[in-house]
Design an enzyme around this catalytic site. Structure first.
Site, PDB file in Angstrom:
ATOM      1  N   ASN A   9       0.865  -1.175   0.000  1.00  0.00           N
ATOM      2  CA  ASN A   9       0.000   0.000   0.000  1.00  0.00           C
ATOM      3  C   ASN A   9       0.904   1.228   0.000  1.00  0.00           C
ATOM      4  OD1 ASN A   9      -1.804   2.047   0.452  1.00  0.00           O
ATOM      5  ND2 ASN A   9      -2.418   1.364   2.503  1.00  0.00           N
ATOM      6  N   TRP A  10       1.032   1.828  -1.154  1.00  0.00           N
ATOM      7  CA  TRP A  10       1.955   2.965  -1.277  1.00  0.00           C
ATOM      8  C   TRP A  10       1.404   4.242  -0.638  1.00  0.00           C
ATOM      9  CZ3 TRP A  10       4.056   2.703  -7.059  1.00  0.00           C
ATOM     10  CH2 TRP A  10       4.660   1.453  -7.252  1.00  0.00           C
ATOM     11  N   LYS A  11       0.131   4.215  -0.283  1.00  0.00           N
ATOM     12  CA  LYS A  11      -0.522   5.387   0.320  1.00  0.00           C
ATOM     13  C   LYS A  11      -0.291   6.620  -0.569  1.00  0.00           C
ATOM     14  CE  LYS A  11      -0.220   3.127   4.783  1.00  0.00           C
ATOM     15  NZ  LYS A  11      -0.108   3.235   6.242  1.00  0.00           N
ATOM     16  N   HIS A  94      -9.499   1.281   4.719  1.00  0.00           N
ATOM     17  CA  HIS A  94      -8.243   1.425   5.472  1.00  0.00           C
ATOM     18  C   HIS A  94      -8.490   2.333   6.678  1.00  0.00           C
ATOM     19  CE1 HIS A  94      -4.129   2.467   6.507  1.00  0.00           C
ATOM     20  NE2 HIS A  94      -3.777   1.368   5.860  1.00  0.00           N
ATOM     21  N   GLU A  96      -6.854   4.693   7.813  1.00  0.00           N
ATOM     22  CA  GLU A  96      -6.618   6.113   7.541  1.00  0.00           C
ATOM     23  C   GLU A  96      -7.840   6.749   6.880  1.00  0.00           C
ATOM     24  OE1 GLU A  96      -2.952   5.419   5.477  1.00  0.00           O
ATOM     25  OE2 GLU A  96      -2.039   4.828   7.373  1.00  0.00           O
ATOM     26  N   GLU A 166      -5.337  -4.887  10.505  1.00  0.00           N
ATOM     27  CA  GLU A 166      -4.301  -3.889  10.773  1.00  0.00           C
ATOM     28  C   GLU A 166      -4.590  -3.179  12.099  1.00  0.00           C
ATOM     29  OE1 GLU A 166      -2.246  -2.561   6.887  1.00  0.00           O
ATOM     30  OE2 GLU A 166      -4.018  -1.328   7.140  1.00  0.00           O
ATOM     31  N   GLY A 172       2.685   2.304  10.826  1.00  0.00           N
ATOM     32  CA  GLY A 172       3.644   3.394  10.681  1.00  0.00           C
ATOM     33  C   GLY A 172       4.359   3.757  11.974  1.00  0.00           C
ATOM     34  N   SER A 212       3.533  -2.154  10.292  1.00  0.00           N
ATOM     35  CA  SER A 212       4.988  -2.244  10.492  1.00  0.00           C
ATOM     36  C   SER A 212       5.550  -3.618  10.145  1.00  0.00           C
ATOM     37  CB  SER A 212       5.366  -1.849  11.929  1.00  0.00           C
ATOM     38  OG  SER A 212       4.995  -0.505  12.179  1.00  0.00           O
ATOM     39  N   GLY A 233       2.942  -1.066   4.273  1.00  0.00           N
ATOM     40  CA  GLY A 233       3.009   0.361   3.988  1.00  0.00           C
ATOM     41  C   GLY A 233       4.442   0.781   3.699  1.00  0.00           C
ATOM     42  N   GLY A 234       5.087   1.328   4.706  1.00  0.00           N
ATOM     43  CA  GLY A 234       6.432   1.893   4.552  1.00  0.00           C
ATOM     44  C   GLY A 234       7.414   0.988   3.822  1.00  0.00           C
TER      45      GLY A 234
END
Ligand code: 13P
Length: 248
Positions: A9-11, A94, A96, A166, A172, A212, A233-234
């Site tokens: 997920n590149w967000k 998600h 977010e 999640e 993150g 993470s 993510g990251g």
């Protein structure tokens, strides 16, 4: 047996040129992956990434999808639009989006239903906040979210969906749920599905862990019996890091 699925997920990261460069670097690194590999770039990069991954084992995912096919919804993107450029998966609900954009369980359900109606597989996100975990309501929270997201779905559709567990406090933050915590709560999600659709069907649904997850902890998480993949993510923003997760 459930085929593991690892999605990046590149967000809201990557310009068009950066997105193409990332996926170009990624292709050879994940060519022998034993799992389904998915990248979810921002909408604006989807078409270029679709062209770049043609003929590879990398599938394309969007980061959201609207609940209607078309209409007066300024700024939104629909399933038919995404389908037309080769999108196969879409992250829905998600945390977010729930936190910053007022996403509700009902809307999550409607978005996932529309994705399925157009042959796009929803990756439906569920997960508790730190406060909820500390108050001991994690199981109740993920159960309610899961049941609401699948409300009135046919068994055939439920079998197709992917759920991503999640925990919000792990996103993150560098704080991963322990392998046991992740496994246990994913078991709760599976039980929630079993409660409505039966154990046999629930055992076919793929449930990812996200929060993470990285090159270092992926193999231990993936070794847990309930964990069928990851939503990253990251660590999905660098080809080498993401390939290490994919090749857990
Ligand atoms: P991080 O891997 O950066 O914690 O993000 C997880 C996530 O939210 C994936 O959807």
């Amino acid at each position: 047996m459930r085929t593991p699925i690892i999605a990046g997920n590149w967000k809201m990261n990557m310009t068009l040129a950066e997105a193409v460069a990332l996926v170009r670097e990624l292709k050879p690194l994940v060519a022998d992956a034993k799992c389904q590999v998915v990248v979810c770039p921002p909408y604006i990069c989807l078409h270029a990434v679709a062209e770049e991954i043609k003929g590879t084992n990398i599938a394309l995912g969007a980061q959201n999808i609207h609940w209607a096919d078309k209409g007066a919804f300024t700024g939104e993107i629909s399933a038919p639009m995404l389908k037309a450029i080769g999108v196969q998966y879409a992250i829905i609900g998600h945390s977010e989006r729930r936190q910053y954009f007022g996403e509700t369980d009902e809307r999550v359900r409607d978005r996932a239903a529309n994705a399925l109606a157009h042959g796009i597989i929803p990756i439906i996100c569920v997960g508790e906040s730190l406060e909820q975990r500390e108050n001991g309501v994690t199981d109740a929270v993920v159960t309610v979210q899961t049941v609401a997201a699948l409300k009135d779905f046919s068994p055939a559709d439920v079998e197709k969906v992917v759920i991503a567990y999640e925990p919000i406090w792990a996103i993150g933050t560098g704080k991963t749920a322990t392998n046991a915590e992740a496994n246990e709560t994913i078991g709760v999600v599976r039980n929630a599905i079993a409660g409505v659709y039966g154990k046999e069907l629930a055992n076919k649904v793929r449930i990812q862990y996200g929060g993470s997850m990285n090159a270092k902890n992926a193999s231990a998480l993936m070794a847990m019996p309930e964990i069928d993949g990851g939503l990253i993510g990251g660590a999905s923003l660098k080809a080498e890091d993401f390939s290490k997760v994919v090749n857990f």
